[in-house]
Scaffold this motif. Sequence first.
Motif, mmCIF file in Angstrom:
data_model
loop_
_atom_site.group_PDB
_atom_site.id
_atom_site.type_symbol
_atom_site.label_atom_id
_atom_site.label_comp_id
_atom_site.label_asym_id
_atom_site.label_seq_id
_atom_site.Cartn_x
_atom_site.Cartn_y
_atom_site.Cartn_z
ATOM 1 N N VAL A 13 13.461 -8.563 38.354
ATOM 2 C CA VAL A 13 13.232 -9.196 39.178
ATOM 3 C C VAL A 13 13.189 -10.850 38.440
ATOM 4 C CG1 VAL A 13 11.355 -9.958 40.391
ATOM 5 C CG2 VAL A 13 11.027 -8.162 40.439
ATOM 6 N N VAL A 14 12.609 -10.852 37.648
ATOM 7 C CA VAL A 14 12.209 -11.533 36.714
ATOM 8 C C VAL A 14 13.587 -11.639 35.867
ATOM 9 C CG1 VAL A 14 11.234 -14.079 35.345
ATOM 10 C CG2 VAL A 14 10.509 -12.178 37.215
ATOM 11 N N PRO A 15 15.167 -11.655 35.196
ATOM 12 C CA PRO A 15 15.777 -11.416 34.452
ATOM 13 C C PRO A 15 15.216 -12.706 33.588
ATOM 14 C CG PRO A 15 17.056 -12.115 35.628
ATOM 15 C CD PRO A 15 15.741 -12.372 36.247
ATOM 16 N N GLY A 16 15.650 -12.486 31.989
ATOM 17 C CA GLY A 16 16.032 -13.769 31.259
ATOM 18 C C GLY A 16 16.791 -15.107 31.175
ATOM 19 N N VAL A 17 16.188 -16.133 30.948
ATOM 20 C CA VAL A 17 16.669 -17.511 31.185
ATOM 21 C C VAL A 17 17.414 -18.404 30.214
ATOM 22 C CG1 VAL A 17 16.098 -19.437 32.734
ATOM 23 C CG2 VAL A 17 14.897 -17.906 33.719
ATOM 24 N N PRO A 18 18.831 -18.158 30.495
ATOM 25 C CA PRO A 18 18.911 -19.263 29.061
ATOM 26 C C PRO A 18 18.366 -20.621 29.444
ATOM 27 C CG PRO A 18 20.810 -18.519 31.017
ATOM 28 C CD PRO A 18 19.502 -18.132 31.405
ATOM 29 N N LEU A 19 18.591 -20.935 27.924
ATOM 30 C CA LEU A 19 18.289 -22.283 27.758
ATOM 31 C C LEU A 19 19.717 -22.756 26.946
ATOM 32 C CD1 LEU A 19 16.367 -24.768 28.060
ATOM 33 C CD2 LEU A 19 15.273 -24.335 26.775
ATOM 34 N N GLU A 20 19.982 -23.319 27.264
ATOM 35 C CA GLU A 20 21.788 -23.753 26.041
ATOM 36 C C GLU A 20 21.139 -24.953 25.114
ATOM 37 O OE1 GLU A 20 24.157 -26.321 28.822
ATOM 38 O OE2 GLU A 20 24.558 -24.292 30.402
ATOM 39 N N PRO A 21 21.625 -24.947 23.829
ATOM 40 C CA PRO A 21 21.471 -26.187 22.885
ATOM 41 C C PRO A 21 21.232 -27.381 23.256
ATOM 42 C CG PRO A 21 23.203 -24.528 22.056
ATOM 43 C CD PRO A 21 22.872 -24.496 23.760
ATOM 44 N N GLY A 22 20.146 -28.239 23.006
ATOM 45 C CA GLY A 22 20.223 -29.571 22.875
ATOM 46 C C GLY A 22 19.185 -29.843 24.310
ATOM 47 N N ARG A 23 18.868 -28.846 25.099
ATOM 48 C CA ARG A 23 17.899 -28.809 26.442
ATOM 49 C C ARG A 23 16.354 -27.809 26.148
ATOM 50 N NH1 ARG A 23 21.691 -31.276 30.405
ATOM 51 N NH2 ARG A 23 23.740 -30.155 28.900
ATOM 52 N N GLY A 24 15.798 -28.779 27.098
ATOM 53 C CA GLY A 24 14.390 -28.579 27.071
ATOM 54 C C GLY A 24 14.241 -28.024 28.621
ATOM 55 N N PRO A 66 3.857 -20.568 33.820
ATOM 56 C CA PRO A 66 2.728 -19.321 33.132
ATOM 57 C C PRO A 66 3.623 -18.261 33.213
ATOM 58 C CG PRO A 66 1.387 -20.283 34.631
ATOM 59 C CD PRO A 66 3.319 -21.189 34.551
ATOM 60 N N ALA A 67 5.093 -18.130 34.302
ATOM 61 C CA ALA A 67 6.157 -17.300 33.909
ATOM 62 C C ALA A 67 6.036 -16.486 32.747
ATOM 63 C CB ALA A 67 6.656 -17.071 35.028
ATOM 64 N N PHE A 68 7.133 -17.301 31.892
ATOM 65 C CA PHE A 68 7.213 -17.263 30.035
ATOM 66 C C PHE A 68 6.167 -16.998 29.170
ATOM 67 C CE2 PHE A 68 9.996 -20.165 31.978
ATOM 68 C CZ PHE A 68 11.729 -19.496 32.578
ATOM 69 N N GLY A 69 6.549 -15.673 28.821
ATOM 70 C CA GLY A 69 5.853 -15.538 27.631
ATOM 71 C C GLY A 69 6.443 -15.284 26.247
#
Length: 113
Positions: free
Chosen positions: A90-101, A106-109
């Motif tokens: 239901v909630v897979p990992g969310v990628p965050l590219e280099p240089g991004r924020g 509360p969904a992320f731990g």
Amino acid sequence: MRILRTAAVLLASGALLAGTAGGTAVAQAPAAQEQNDQVLVFILDKAVPVKKFKNPEGCYELPVGTHVVINDTPREITLYATPGCDGTPVVPGVPLEPGRGAHDSPAFGSFKA
């Protein structure tokens, strides 16, 4: 003749400055690269200092109250809903590219680098 002498002095000065600037840039490159291999975590409370994960590898639990996560590494990281870096269907990992924020919710731990 005076113009030629002035031009020669200016060219020599420019070459000297360019050499100095080039040497400085090369000398500072490794230090700058080391600083850019971190994940920064801003906590909601202004009294809490920024949490820095330097040279991250593996899974890291995000502090309680995390508000913003900044990926200041040369590679992609992944944000997860659970503390153990486990994605769910239901909630897979969310990628965050280099240089991004990303504003954390509360969904992320946790995150994995």
